[in-house]
Design a protein around this motif. Structure first.
Motif, short mmCIF file in Angstrom:
data_model
loop_
_atom_site.label_atom_id
_atom_site.label_comp_id
_atom_site.label_asym_id
_atom_site.label_seq_id
_atom_site.Cartn_x
_atom_site.Cartn_y
_atom_site.Cartn_z
N LEU A 208 0.94 -1.06 -0.01
CA LEU A 208 0.16 -0.02 -0.11
C LEU A 208 0.95 1.17 -0.06
O LEU A 208 1.67 1.46 0.87
CB LEU A 208 -0.85 -0.07 1.36
N ASP A 210 0.45 5.07 0.71
CA ASP A 210 -0.73 6.03 0.86
C ASP A 210 -0.31 7.35 0.82
O ASP A 210 0.77 7.56 1.69
CB ASP A 210 -1.31 5.41 2.30
N ARG A 225 -4.63 5.98 -2.27
CA ARG A 225 -4.16 4.66 -1.55
C ARG A 225 -4.15 3.70 -2.71
O ARG A 225 -5.29 3.18 -3.32
CB ARG A 225 -5.41 4.21 -0.52
#
Length: 241
Positions: A208, A210, A225
């Protein structure tokens, strides 16, 4: 002898030329590239220019510099991107000689929630664009992206259905905010609710990314995201002293 033009800086031109050869798969993963001296002779450039171009490729994770031994193609397959670079996922895919595409699950203009009002410094009642899309390289899914942008980033006549490709690309074409800085966090995530369609319900491992993007006025304008399927997308961080 290979010709280099004069439109942009010499290191950038050489880096672009070498990236084109990498996209053409001139060198296999792990294969050694021409030596610094060979590149100097082939392109008629200085050693400093060659070194800067190689550093640019290294920052993208395309090559590995082994001091005393030379420069080698990254041994890893897949797509490479320098985590310090503010480029779109589509651009990173295209630079590897693959065809980027995306399929949307959601493109909706809606009222901002309380967290989004604070994050983007919006007045109550302001709108945001809510995007959910999967990103493909040569037809293979490499990432799922969940993006939120304030409505002010787009032209007054904008409709969500008009967005069909890179968000950065659309904003650039319509005089929207330009990314100049980002604050990012990276996490490993295992989940069965990130993907959809064929991947729905499958427990998979993702990386991920972000991040909150800022424009040249210091305004936050995009919270992304992006869940990259493990092994499909490779990130590189170059640390210097």
């Amino acid at each position: 002898m290979t010709a280099i033009g004069a439109a942009v800086s010499l290191p950038q031109q050489l880096a672009d030329a070498l990236r084109a050869r990498i996209r053409a798969k001139e060198w296999a993963p792990g294969e050694k590239l021409p030596t610094e001296a060979e590149l100097v002779a082939a392109y008629e450039l200085s050693r400093a220019t060659v070194r800067q171009a190689i550093k640019d490729l290294e920052s993208q994770g395309l090559v590995v510099v082994r001091h005393g031994r030379g420069t080698f193609m990254s041994p890893h397959g897949g797509i490479h991107a320098g985590m310090q670079e503010l480029t779109s996922i589509s651009s990173s895919i295209a630079e590897m000689g693959l065809t980027p595409s995306m399929k949307y699950r959601r493109r909706t203009i809606r009222s901002a929630n309380d967290d989004e009002l604070v994050e983007f410094d919006l007045e109550r009642g302001a709108k945001v664009l809510d995007i959910q899309r999967k990103i493909l390289a040569d037809g293979v899914v490499v990432a799922y992206s969940y993006d939120i942008l304030p409505r002010w980033a787009f032209p007054e006549t904008f409709k969500a259905s008009q967005l069909r490709g890179s968000v950065f690309g659309y904003l650039a074409e319509h005089n929207g905010p330009r990314p100049t800085r980002a604050v990012a966090e990276v996490h490993a995530v295992r989940s069965d609710i990130i993907g959809w369609d064929d991947d729905e319900g499958e427990d998979k491992l993702y990386v991920l990314l972000d991040q909150l993007q800022y424009d040249d006025h210091g305004r936050p304008f995009m919270h992304s995201r992006s869940f990259f399927l493990e092994g499909k997308f490779n990130f590189t961080v170059i640390r210097t002293h």
